[in-house]
Design a protein around this motif. Structure first.
Motif, PDB file in Angstrom:
ATOM      1  N   THR A 219       0.837  -1.215   0.000  1.00 27.94           N
ATOM      2  CA  THR A 219       0.000   0.000   0.000  1.00 27.94           C
ATOM      3  C   THR A 219       0.870   1.262   0.000  1.00 27.94           C
ATOM      4  N   THR A 220       1.943   1.253   0.786  1.00 31.58           N
ATOM      5  CA  THR A 220       2.827   2.419   0.855  1.00 31.58           C
ATOM      6  C   THR A 220       3.491   2.693  -0.505  1.00 31.58           C
ATOM      7  N   LEU A 221       4.003   1.640  -1.118  1.00 38.30           N
ATOM      8  CA  LEU A 221       4.648   1.803  -2.433  1.00 38.30           C
ATOM      9  C   LEU A 221       3.640   2.258  -3.476  1.00 38.30           C
ATOM     10  N   GLY A 222       2.401   1.718  -3.415  1.00 37.61           N
ATOM     11  CA  GLY A 222       1.365   2.169  -4.365  1.00 37.61           C
ATOM     12  C   GLY A 222       1.048   3.643  -4.191  1.00 37.61           C
ATOM     13  N   ALA A 223       1.019   4.093  -2.919  1.00 39.11           N
ATOM     14  CA  ALA A 223       0.751   5.521  -2.681  1.00 39.11           C
ATOM     15  C   ALA A 223       1.865   6.406  -3.250  1.00 39.11           C
ATOM     16  N   VAL A 224       3.129   5.971  -3.105  1.00 35.85           N
ATOM     17  CA  VAL A 224       4.251   6.744  -3.644  1.00 35.85           C
ATOM     18  C   VAL A 224       4.147   6.855  -5.170  1.00 35.85           C
ATOM     19  N   VAL A 225       3.834   5.728  -5.828  1.00 34.85           N
ATOM     20  CA  VAL A 225       3.711   5.737  -7.291  1.00 34.85           C
ATOM     21  C   VAL A 225       2.563   6.627  -7.723  1.00 34.85           C
ATOM     22  N   THR A 226       1.416   6.558  -6.993  1.00 30.44           N
ATOM     23  CA  THR A 226       0.275   7.424  -7.326  1.00 30.44           C
ATOM     24  C   THR A 226       0.672   8.895  -7.213  1.00 30.44           C
ATOM     25  N   LEU A 227       1.436   9.218  -6.167  1.00 31.70           N
ATOM     26  CA  LEU A 227       1.864  10.602  -5.983  1.00 31.70           C
ATOM     27  C   LEU A 227       2.766  11.069  -7.136  1.00 31.70           C
ATOM     28  N   ILE A 228       3.666  10.168  -7.579  1.00 35.38           N
ATOM     29  CA  ILE A 228       4.556  10.534  -8.710  1.00 35.38           C
ATOM     30  C   ILE A 228       3.730  10.817  -9.957  1.00 35.38           C
ATOM     31  N   GLY A 229       2.755   9.935 -10.221  1.00 36.82           N
ATOM     32  CA  GLY A 229       1.925  10.148 -11.424  1.00 36.82           C
ATOM     33  C   GLY A 229       1.097  11.404 -11.329  1.00 36.82           C
ATOM     34  N   VAL A 230       0.495  11.668 -10.157  1.00 36.37           N
ATOM     35  CA  VAL A 230      -0.349  12.866  -9.996  1.00 36.37           C
ATOM     36  C   VAL A 230       0.480  14.127 -10.135  1.00 36.37           C
ATOM     37  N   LEU A 231       1.681  14.173  -9.550  1.00 36.52           N
ATOM     38  CA  LEU A 231       2.529  15.358  -9.657  1.00 36.52           C
ATOM     39  C   LEU A 231       2.972  15.594 -11.102  1.00 36.52           C
ATOM     40  N   THR A 232       3.225  14.495 -11.832  1.00 35.31           N
ATOM     41  CA  THR A 232       3.609  14.654 -13.252  1.00 35.31           C
ATOM     42  C   THR A 232       2.475  15.264 -14.049  1.00 35.31           C
ATOM     43  N   LEU A 233       1.241  14.752 -13.814  1.00 39.29           N
ATOM     44  CA  LEU A 233       0.082  15.316 -14.515  1.00 39.29           C
ATOM     45  C   LEU A 233      -0.111  16.771 -14.115  1.00 39.29           C
ATOM     46  N   ALA A 234       0.141  17.086 -12.836  1.00 38.36           N
ATOM     47  CA  ALA A 234       0.018  18.481 -12.393  1.00 38.36           C
ATOM     48  C   ALA A 234       1.024  19.386 -13.109  1.00 38.36           C
ATOM     49  N   GLU A 235       2.251  18.867 -13.367  1.00 38.28           N
ATOM     50  CA  GLU A 235       3.240  19.643 -14.097  1.00 38.28           C
ATOM     51  C   GLU A 235       2.765  19.959 -15.513  1.00 38.28           C
ATOM     52  N   TYR A 236       2.129  18.933 -16.168  1.00 42.56           N
ATOM     53  CA  TYR A 236       1.607  19.157 -17.528  1.00 42.56           C
ATOM     54  C   TYR A 236       0.493  20.192 -17.497  1.00 42.56           C
ATOM     55  N   ALA A 237      -0.358  20.134 -16.516  1.00 44.90           N
ATOM     56  CA  ALA A 237      -1.504  21.043 -16.481  1.00 44.90           C
ATOM     57  C   ALA A 237      -1.104  22.478 -16.171  1.00 44.90           C
ATOM     58  N   SER A 238      -0.116  22.644 -15.263  1.00 48.57           N
ATOM     59  CA  SER A 238       0.261  23.991 -14.831  1.00 48.57           C
ATOM     60  C   SER A 238       1.407  24.579 -15.620  1.00 48.57           C
ATOM     61  N   GLY A 239       2.135  23.726 -16.339  1.00 52.50           N
ATOM     62  CA  GLY A 239       3.301  24.202 -17.066  1.00 52.50           C
ATOM     63  C   GLY A 239       4.469  24.521 -16.165  1.00 52.50           C
ATOM     64  N   LEU A 240       4.384  24.144 -14.898  1.00 53.79           N
ATOM     65  CA  LEU A 240       5.449  24.435 -13.948  1.00 53.79           C
ATOM     66  C   LEU A 240       6.235  23.165 -13.630  1.00 53.79           C
ATOM     67  N   GLY A 241       7.482  23.310 -13.186  1.00 55.37           N
ATOM     68  CA  GLY A 241       8.286  22.192 -12.732  1.00 55.37           C
ATOM     69  C   GLY A 241       8.148  21.983 -11.227  1.00 55.37           C
ATOM     70  N   LEU A 242       7.647  20.858 -10.804  1.00 57.51           N
ATOM     71  CA  LEU A 242       7.401  20.595  -9.368  1.00 57.51           C
ATOM     72  C   LEU A 242       8.482  19.716  -8.738  1.00 57.51           C
ATOM     73  N   GLY A 243       9.515  19.395  -9.451  1.00 53.91           N
ATOM     74  CA  GLY A 243      10.622  18.660  -8.874  1.00 53.91           C
ATOM     75  C   GLY A 243      10.554  17.155  -9.010  1.00 53.91           C
TER      76      GLY A 243
END
Length: 836
Positions: free
Chosen positions: A50-74
């Motif tokens: 569950t912990t590893l799945g949450a980390v992967v979900t966070l990576i994917g969500v932050l990547t999509l957020a970068e595409y949507a905002s045009g900003l680099g989130l690290g």
């Protein structure tokens, strides 16, 4: 795959503006997919997955957020040390969406269940399929390099593998479950699934490829695609119809088999019904002729019907027994108990088991044993079936057995068991009321003479008659019991003193002493009675033992009398027990000694032999005379070891005698009848070296008569050894001339009772003279015992008596050499006093 891509990134050099190969995954996608692979491997540890799945979900969500905002989130670069050059590090939107779906599948698998997890896996596969189709059909908006939805080939493979693994891990749901099904649905899906998945893909690709080749325009291509799709659907329908027709054939076969089975079952039911009907007829016939009574009750416990045996057993007709009338003839003493038990059975459904009596028409009670069985169907208890067995004969036999267990079969008197029980009750009553209890222990005198002279049948008749006389002689409250052989006991409860018990004993003796007629014969017996009296302090066994001990005292005092157990008798018994206890270890401790008294040749004054006499040197007491312990030793069987010890000591001591002198040893009858006695004598002679002719063995006259029939071989064995045999205490027994002839003994010893008054009694002189003549005619030597005066010596010598012994010559002494005096013994011995 992820590890290979990771190594490849560290080996690439993109700093000079080189282009990134299309089949290389982005660094962030590598990290996320590697975490998902670890989560899948550790799926048996839900917290880690569950912990590893949450980390992967966070990576994917932050990547999509970068595409949507045009900003680099690290999150573009999670791995240090990479040389990216001008290459954008951000993963494709399709890869980010796939990672979010797979991450959620791992996060929610422990919360939402298998269906949700499988749903996210299926969505991931559809996303991958869209990417593959876009690439296959050349959709530029999706598949061109640099487009946001473009996913690398390795990413597609990794995402597909993880999604497929999630579905396979949950084989019990969804499409996977249907494919794995072994029934018709699984078979149909497995045969059509490849066509359904690959058919449309192939047709679409073929249509686009041909259109690009210019073989037809868009409209014709669409028509061809529709026609091909219709053909594909028709093919799938044809496959389904074939499968359904096979299923119909199987169904029809199942219906035919079911019809056959149904017909077979109907025939079996029909046959079983006819068999049950025949069984029911036989059962009803058996019920009618059954040896037990059978009654059918309804659910309320009312009689429905009975068989004939019941009617004969109870004297009731079926009409009279209907309803509650079946209990009408139950014996009055049992009726309330039985009816209450039956009502409890009806009310609570408990088992019914009872033994009771029916009062028959002729008035005699009949014992029966009844048990009820419930009759059940689907609705519950519909009735009861009661079986009633006539156990009158069994009860009578049990009563007879119980009577025999507590009564003597010959006299019908109470036996020892019943006597002890009544004695216990009498003692308890005495302890409460301070009244006394008397016990009379009765032994018949001369009963053996009756058995021997008139036969055992006459003895049984005498015992039966005595039982009648005893019951008539005692009080109505007294108990007369026979406890064995010719022994009876009278229990006298509720008496005041021992004097009342003595009065009852006198009445018993007077009643038994009357002549008893047995056919044309008459039997006379007396009684020796021992009396024990108690106020309830003793137990039953002790009372009986005290009365028995008093009875033996009565026998010792002359028979045909009674004695009361008292403190004096208790002391004598205690001393006897003490003597017996000490005597049991006397031989082992070397306390048995042998003393010697000389036997004189009266005709030629010299010591001819020395009689060996046992003495017991008891520690703390001193020398114990033979009369104080020999009878006890004979009674307890200890005489065997004592006799063997005295024999061995006498033989060893006699080796110091002259060859013409002997040692005389007394032998108990219990020793003599033992089969090994000859071997004991032979061993004593062999170990000591004594000549057999120097050993005399003395056996009392009464003992000789007792063992004459059973010890003939021992007599012969001793005669063959050369040992001389003597009859001791001659004249006190009942031996006959014929018996003396058959014994082949060497010596007769005249009992001292005939010597004591020899000087003044002509009668004793005649007896002694007769014994001497008898011995002379048989060629036997005679020894006179108890010579204490010179007058006795002179009379015996003048009568021709060969040997004599007594205090006139010497008293017993512990040294055999002192007893073996010289030929001038007679002249040197002073007359001893008249009493020892």
């Amino acid at each position: 795959m992820t590890l290979g891509s990771l190594i490849r990134w560290y080996t690439l050099d993109l700093s000079a503006g080189a282009a990134l190969p299309h089949d290389v995954m982005k660094p962030t996608a590598i990290v996320a997919l590697l975490l998902l692979a670890v989560a899948l491997a550790l799926s048996n540890r839900p917290a880690v997955a569950t912990t590893l799945g949450a980390v992967v979900t966070l990576i994917g969500v932050l990547t999509l957020a970068e595409y949507a905002s045009g900003l680099g989130l690290g999150v573009d670069v999670l791995l240090p040390g990479l040389r990216l050059g001008d290459t954008p590090p951000r993963m494709a939107i399709g890869t980010a969406l796939a990672l979010v779906l797979l991450g959620l599948a791992f996060c929610l698998r422990g919360v939402a269940g298998a269906a949700v997890t499988a749903g996210f896996a299926v969505l991931t596969l559809l996303l991958v399929l869209l990417t593959i189709l876009s690439a296959a059909y050349g959709v530029s908006a999706v598949s061109d390099a640099g487009r946001p939805l473009n996913i690398s080939t390795l990413s597609v493979l990794c995402v597909s593998a993880i999604a497929a693994a999630i579905l396979v891990e949950r084989p019990d749901i969804g499409l996977v479950a249907l494919v794995r099904d072994d029934r018709s649905a699984g078979r149909l899906l497995r045969s059509g699934l490849p066509v359904i998945v690959l058919g449309p893909f192939f047709l679409g690709w073929l249509r686009l490829w041909a259109q690009r080749k210019g073989w037809f325009d868009t409209d014709l291509g669409t028509a061809l695609l529709v026609a091909s799709t219709i053909g594909l659907v028709l093919g799938i329908a044809w496959m389904a119809a074939v499968q359904l027709r096979a299923l119909d054939i199987q169904r029809d076969g199942a219906f035919d088999a079911l019809a056959v089975a149904n017909a077979t079952l109907e025939n079996a039911v029909h046959d079983r019904t006819r068999e049950l009907a025949r069984t029911a007829e036989r059962l009803h016939a058996l019920i009618r002729i059954a040896p037990v009574g059978i009654v059918q009750f309804d659910a309320h416990g009312r009689v429905v019907t009975t068989n004939e045996q019941w009617m004969r057993m109870t004297g009731l007709s079926v009409e009279a027994a209907r309803g509650d009338g079946w209990g009408r003839n139950i014996h009055a003493d049992d009726a309330e108990r039985v009816i209450d038990a039956w009502r409890t059975t009806i009310a609570d459904g408990v088992a019914f088991e009872s033994t009771f009596r029916f009062q028959t028409v002729i008035g005699e009670p009949k014992w029966v044993q009844a048990s009820a069985t419930r009759i059940l169907d689907a609705t519950g208890i519909t009735g009861y079936l009661l079986s009633v067995t006539d156990v009158t004969a069994v009860r009578a036999a049990e009563a007879r057995v119980e009577h025999l267990a507590y009564h003597d079969p010959l006299t019908d008197l109470p036996n020892r068991l019943l006597l002890l029980d009544r004695l216990d009750q009498a003692l308890l009553f005495a302890a409460r009321t301070h009244r006394g209890v008397g016990v009379l222990f009765i032994d018949l005198d001369r009963f053996k003479v009756v058995n021997d002279s008139l036969g055992h049948h006459a003895g049984d008749a005498v015992l039966a008659q005595i039982a009648v006389r005893l019951r008539a002689a005692v009080r109505a409250s007294d108990t007369v019991a026979r406890i064995g052989g010719d022994e009876f006991v009278v229990l006298c409860p509720d008496i005041g003193t021992a004097a009342e018990a003595r009065q009852i004993a006198q009445a018993v003796q007077a009643a038994v002493a009357q002549p008893i007629a047995i056919g044309d014969q008459t039997a006379l017996v007396d009684t020796s009675i021992g009396i024990a009296f108690s106020l309830g302090a003793e137990d039953a066994e002790t009372m009986l033992r005290h009365a028995d001990q008093a009875m033996y005292l009565a026998k010792e005092q002359g028979r045909a009398r009674y004695e009361v157990f008292n403190d004096d008798l208790r002391g004598r018994i205690r001393r006897r027990v003490d003597t017996e206890i000490g005597l049991r270890t006397a031989v082992a401790r070397g306390e048995i000694e042998t003393w010697y008294q000389p036997i004189i040749d009266l005709q030629n004054p010299r010591v001819a032999a020395a009689e060996a006499l046992a003495r017991w040197r008891r520690p703390g007491i001193g020398i114990v005379a033979p009369g104080d312990f020999i009878p006890i030793a004979e009674e307890t069987g200890l005489i065997k070891d004592i006799g063997r010890t005295v024999l061995q000591q006498a033989c060893s001591a006699a080796t110091s005698l002259r060859p013409d002198q002997a040692v005389s040893v007394n032998v108990s009858a219990r020793q003599f009848v033992r089969s090994d006695f000859g071997s004991v004598v032979r061993r004593a002679l062999l170990e000591s070296g004594l000549a057999p002719g120097q050993l005399w063995l003395e056996l009392t006259e009464s003992a000789v008569i007792d063992v004459m029939d059973s010890a003939t071989r021992t007599f012969d064995e001793l005669r063959d050894l050369g040992v001389r045999l003597a009859i001791d205490d001659f004249g006190t027994g009942y031996s006959s001339f014929a018996q003396l002839r058959s014994l082949e003994v060497d010596l007769l010893k005249i009992d001292m009772t005939f010597i004591n008054d020899l000087v003044s009694s002509d009668r004793d002189q005649s007896i002694v003279r007769g014994i001497l003549h008898l011995a002379d005619s048989l060629g036997l030597d005679v020894v006179a015992e108890g010579i204490e005066t010179s007058e006795q010596y002179e009379i015996l010598r003048d009568m021709g008596c060969r040997y004599g012994q007594g205090y006139l010559f010497a008293r017993p002494q512990p040294d055999i050499s002192g007893a073996a005096l010289g030929p001038d013994l007679i002249g040197r011995v002073e007359p001893a006093p008249s009493t020892p």
